[in-house]
Scaffold this motif. Sequence first.
Motif, PDB file in Angstrom:
ATOM      1  N   VAL A   4       0.555  -1.300   0.114  1.00  0.00           N
ATOM      2  CA  VAL A   4      -0.012   0.095  -0.011  1.00  0.00           C
ATOM      3  C   VAL A   4       0.948   1.383   0.189  1.00  0.00           C
ATOM      4  CG1 VAL A   4      -1.873   1.286   1.323  1.00  0.00           C
ATOM      5  CG2 VAL A   4      -1.618  -1.248   1.240  1.00  0.00           C
ATOM      6  N   GLU A   5       0.723   2.004  -0.991  1.00  0.00           N
ATOM      7  CA  GLU A   5       1.451   3.398  -0.956  1.00  0.00           C
ATOM      8  C   GLU A   5       1.135   4.252   0.137  1.00  0.00           C
ATOM      9  OE1 GLU A   5       2.079   6.863  -4.142  1.00  0.00           O
ATOM     10  OE2 GLU A   5       0.822   5.290  -4.698  1.00  0.00           O
ATOM     11  N   ALA A   6       2.079   4.897   0.962  1.00  0.00           N
ATOM     12  CA  ALA A   6       1.770   5.689   2.034  1.00  0.00           C
ATOM     13  C   ALA A   6       1.366   6.813   1.436  1.00  0.00           C
ATOM     14  CB  ALA A   6       3.301   6.039   2.930  1.00  0.00           C
ATOM     15  N   ALA A   7       0.024   6.974   1.038  1.00  0.00           N
ATOM     16  CA  ALA A   7      -0.645   8.337   0.444  1.00  0.00           C
ATOM     17  C   ALA A   7      -1.925   8.041   0.824  1.00  0.00           C
ATOM     18  CB  ALA A   7      -0.453   8.106  -1.238  1.00  0.00           C
ATOM     19  N   GLN A  13      -0.507   6.855   8.920  1.00  0.00           N
ATOM     20  CA  GLN A  13      -0.582   5.781   9.558  1.00  0.00           C
ATOM     21  C   GLN A  13       0.328   4.583   8.647  1.00  0.00           C
ATOM     22  OE1 GLN A  13      -1.766   4.635  12.727  1.00  0.00           O
ATOM     23  NE2 GLN A  13      -2.011   6.698  13.247  1.00  0.00           N
ATOM     24  N   ILE A  14      -0.235   4.657   7.271  1.00  0.00           N
ATOM     25  CA  ILE A  14       0.509   3.621   6.648  1.00  0.00           C
ATOM     26  C   ILE A  14       2.141   3.541   6.982  1.00  0.00           C
ATOM     27  CG2 ILE A  14       0.840   2.809   4.156  1.00  0.00           C
ATOM     28  CD1 ILE A  14      -2.015   4.123   3.543  1.00  0.00           C
ATOM     29  N   GLU A  15       2.640   5.064   6.708  1.00  0.00           N
ATOM     30  CA  GLU A  15       3.960   4.822   7.254  1.00  0.00           C
ATOM     31  C   GLU A  15       4.174   4.481   8.217  1.00  0.00           C
ATOM     32  OE1 GLU A  15       6.627   5.989   5.087  1.00  0.00           O
ATOM     33  OE2 GLU A  15       8.102   6.140   6.699  1.00  0.00           O
ATOM     34  N   TYR A  16       3.569   4.836   9.391  1.00  0.00           N
ATOM     35  CA  TYR A  16       3.865   4.380  10.795  1.00  0.00           C
ATOM     36  C   TYR A  16       4.023   2.728  11.046  1.00  0.00           C
ATOM     37  CZ  TYR A  16       2.971   3.395  15.806  1.00  0.00           C
ATOM     38  OH  TYR A  16       3.070   2.810  17.027  1.00  0.00           O
ATOM     39  N   TRP A  17       2.938   2.132  10.290  1.00  0.00           N
ATOM     40  CA  TRP A  17       2.851   0.850  10.401  1.00  0.00           C
ATOM     41  C   TRP A  17       3.594  -0.094   9.646  1.00  0.00           C
ATOM     42  CZ3 TRP A  17       0.883  -1.503  14.449  1.00  0.00           C
ATOM     43  CH2 TRP A  17       0.063  -0.655  15.368  1.00  0.00           C
ATOM     44  N   ASN A  18       4.107   0.508   8.487  1.00  0.00           N
ATOM     45  CA  ASN A  18       5.124  -0.139   7.822  1.00  0.00           C
ATOM     46  C   ASN A  18       6.904   0.121   8.296  1.00  0.00           C
ATOM     47  OD1 ASN A  18       4.452  -1.510   5.066  1.00  0.00           O
ATOM     48  ND2 ASN A  18       3.228   0.192   5.443  1.00  0.00           N
ATOM     49  N   GLY A  81      -7.814 -11.608   5.198  1.00  0.00           N
ATOM     50  CA  GLY A  81      -7.220 -10.522   6.172  1.00  0.00           C
ATOM     51  C   GLY A  81      -6.497  -9.204   5.333  1.00  0.00           C
ATOM     52  N   VAL A  82      -7.098  -8.017   5.659  1.00  0.00           N
ATOM     53  CA  VAL A  82      -6.536  -6.848   4.920  1.00  0.00           C
ATOM     54  C   VAL A  82      -5.648  -6.079   5.858  1.00  0.00           C
ATOM     55  CG1 VAL A  82      -8.152  -6.539   3.124  1.00  0.00           C
ATOM     56  CG2 VAL A  82      -8.671  -5.491   5.309  1.00  0.00           C
ATOM     57  N   ASP A  83      -4.578  -5.322   5.487  1.00  0.00           N
ATOM     58  CA  ASP A  83      -3.659  -4.353   6.358  1.00  0.00           C
ATOM     59  C   ASP A  83      -2.983  -3.716   5.379  1.00  0.00           C
ATOM     60  OD1 ASP A  83      -2.989  -5.228   9.609  1.00  0.00           O
ATOM     61  OD2 ASP A  83      -1.514  -3.841   8.337  1.00  0.00           O
ATOM     62  N   VAL A  84      -2.589  -2.429   5.854  1.00  0.00           N
ATOM     63  CA  VAL A  84      -1.603  -1.708   5.268  1.00  0.00           C
ATOM     64  C   VAL A  84      -0.126  -1.814   5.340  1.00  0.00           C
ATOM     65  CG1 VAL A  84      -3.439   0.448   5.168  1.00  0.00           C
ATOM     66  CG2 VAL A  84      -2.031   0.052   7.237  1.00  0.00           C
ATOM     67  N   SER A  85       0.265  -2.846   6.449  1.00  0.00           N
ATOM     68  CA  SER A  85       1.751  -3.006   6.730  1.00  0.00           C
ATOM     69  C   SER A  85       2.042  -4.213   5.925  1.00  0.00           C
ATOM     70  CB  SER A  85       1.720  -3.195   8.174  1.00  0.00           C
ATOM     71  OG  SER A  85       2.986  -3.587   8.507  1.00  0.00           O
ATOM     72  N   SER A  86       2.998  -3.832   4.829  1.00  0.00           N
ATOM     73  CA  SER A  86       3.441  -4.982   4.113  1.00  0.00           C
ATOM     74  C   SER A  86       4.480  -6.106   4.948  1.00  0.00           C
ATOM     75  CB  SER A  86       4.340  -4.534   3.307  1.00  0.00           C
ATOM     76  OG  SER A  86       3.502  -3.606   2.035  1.00  0.00           O
ATOM     77  N   VAL A  87       5.094  -5.315   5.857  1.00  0.00           N
ATOM     78  CA  VAL A  87       5.957  -6.171   6.776  1.00  0.00           C
ATOM     79  C   VAL A  87       5.180  -7.188   7.605  1.00  0.00           C
ATOM     80  CG1 VAL A  87       6.339  -4.257   8.266  1.00  0.00           C
ATOM     81  CG2 VAL A  87       7.802  -6.063   8.436  1.00  0.00           C
ATOM     82  N   MET A  88       3.929  -6.769   8.259  1.00  0.00           N
ATOM     83  CA  MET A  88       3.089  -7.520   9.021  1.00  0.00           C
ATOM     84  C   MET A  88       2.504  -8.683   8.111  1.00  0.00           C
ATOM     85  SD  MET A  88       1.906  -4.757  11.639  1.00  0.00           S
ATOM     86  CE  MET A  88       1.041  -5.600  12.861  1.00  0.00           C
ATOM     87  N   LEU A  89       2.187  -8.274   6.901  1.00  0.00           N
ATOM     88  CA  LEU A  89       1.193  -9.191   6.041  1.00  0.00           C
ATOM     89  C   LEU A  89       2.317 -10.284   5.755  1.00  0.00           C
ATOM     90  CD1 LEU A  89      -0.823  -6.584   3.915  1.00  0.00           C
ATOM     91  CD2 LEU A  89      -1.766  -8.728   5.457  1.00  0.00           C
ATOM     92  N   ALA A  90       3.528  -9.788   5.393  1.00  0.00           N
ATOM     93  CA  ALA A  90       4.550 -10.670   5.208  1.00  0.00           C
ATOM     94  C   ALA A  90       4.687 -11.828   6.054  1.00  0.00           C
ATOM     95  CB  ALA A  90       5.890 -10.396   4.752  1.00  0.00           C
ATOM     96  N   ALA A  91       4.619 -11.540   7.541  1.00  0.00           N
ATOM     97  CA  ALA A  91       4.654 -12.545   8.469  1.00  0.00           C
ATOM     98  C   ALA A  91       3.262 -13.099   8.689  1.00  0.00           C
ATOM     99  CB  ALA A  91       4.783 -11.585   9.886  1.00  0.00           C
ATOM    100  N   ALA A  92       2.121 -12.596   8.000  1.00  0.00           N
ATOM    101  CA  ALA A  92       0.827 -13.075   8.212  1.00  0.00           C
ATOM    102  C   ALA A  92       0.851 -14.440   6.961  1.00  0.00           C
ATOM    103  CB  ALA A  92      -0.338 -12.231   7.852  1.00  0.00           C
ATOM    104  N   ARG A  93       1.313 -14.047   5.972  1.00  0.00           N
ATOM    105  CA  ARG A  93       1.371 -15.149   4.852  1.00  0.00           C
ATOM    106  C   ARG A  93       2.314 -16.246   5.330  1.00  0.00           C
ATOM    107  NH1 ARG A  93       1.176 -10.081   1.606  1.00  0.00           N
ATOM    108  NH2 ARG A  93      -0.687  -9.976   0.611  1.00  0.00           N
ATOM    109  N   ALA A  94       3.347 -15.961   5.879  1.00  0.00           N
ATOM    110  CA  ALA A  94       4.260 -17.149   6.214  1.00  0.00           C
ATOM    111  C   ALA A  94       3.564 -17.883   7.528  1.00  0.00           C
ATOM    112  CB  ALA A  94       5.505 -16.404   7.069  1.00  0.00           C
ATOM    113  N   ALA A  95       2.941 -17.150   8.443  1.00  0.00           N
ATOM    114  CA  ALA A  95       2.328 -17.898   9.323  1.00  0.00           C
ATOM    115  C   ALA A  95       1.087 -18.791   8.900  1.00  0.00           C
ATOM    116  CB  ALA A  95       1.651 -17.040  10.591  1.00  0.00           C
ATOM    117  N   ALA A  96       0.276 -18.284   7.867  1.00  0.00           N
ATOM    118  CA  ALA A  96      -0.856 -19.226   7.523  1.00  0.00           C
ATOM    119  C   ALA A  96      -0.099 -20.169   6.552  1.00  0.00           C
ATOM    120  CB  ALA A  96      -1.646 -18.330   6.316  1.00  0.00           C
ATOM    121  N   ALA A  97       1.000 -20.234   5.727  1.00  0.00           N
ATOM    122  CA  ALA A  97       1.490 -21.322   5.081  1.00  0.00           C
ATOM    123  C   ALA A  97       2.036 -22.206   6.336  1.00  0.00           C
ATOM    124  CB  ALA A  97       2.875 -20.740   4.316  1.00  0.00           C
TER     125      ALA A  97
END
Length: 289
Positions: A4-7, A13-18, A81-97
Amino acid sequence: MTRVEAAGPNAGQIEYWNATAGPKWVAMQESLDRQIGPLGQAAMESAALAPGERVLDVGCGCGATSIELARRVAPGGSVLGVDVSSVMLAAARAAAARASAMGVTFADADAQTASLAPGGFDVAFSRFGVMFFADPTAAFTNLRRALRPGGRLAFVCWQALPKNPWMSLPLSAALRHMPPPTPPAPDAPGPFAFADPERVRRILEGAGFAGVSLAPHDADLVVGGGRDLDGTVDFLLQMGPLAAALRESDPALRGRVADAVREAVAPHADAAGSVHLASATWIVTARNP
Ligand SMILES: C[S@@+](CC[C@H](N)C(=O)[O-])C[C@H]1O[C@@H](n2cnc3c(N)ncnc32)[C@H](O)[C@@H]1O
């Protein structure tokens, strides 16, 4: 998946959560899941999920709730699951796998502005992921439109800081050794943005929800999810309002602050050193008429 672009309205918040909070949540996720897991489960109970239902997990972070929701709507159900934090979503995808979770997908998306399938979900759920919208009425209108007629909303959010000794006790101890943080603007996005029940009711009814209910939920938490005393202090210095205050202050104060926090929470430690302190949340439910 594009990040998600920080725009847009939630750029800050997008910047903060990334950049700031996301990497810490990823590093601390096991502790966080142990600490706040029971609060998310209380909200899931209030959603009365049934097999086959389609669930939207808003601000799903590192994915523990999405995985648990998918288990609760199996067989035949699905969770996005939707989120603006790519770093957290990467962890989410790994956890689901890792969990071989069935029926779970994730999307990098701002829940306030994302194009969600109209009427595409039976339930919108969130564990502490809905207090960060610049325009909460617009965001909840967007979420309501994604629910089928009769679809349910269920989320958990914090009551005010003084009602949450697990955050206020260490913060008060720290503030004897450091300047107070800049107070947030009234109603600014943040962990306590939904502390006022009348405001939450106004936002949800303004977004078109019916049957809005806020049930107070008081629970003792195992702070940091069951670390020893030093580990708990380390957790408190990195997460929550104390961490936010520390970010604004002279790093040289950190040692003194850590000692003060340790002294304040030590009386609440059990024999293993795990600290137990009270929390207060709202379990919020509503439905799309
Ligand atoms: C306090 S964390 C909670 C994370 C997760 N629900 C949990 O309980 O572990 C808040 C989450 O909301 C996400 N968030 C903030 N603003 C958002 C927005 N506009 N749309 C979607 N997610 C958002 C953050 O990136 C973060 O993952």
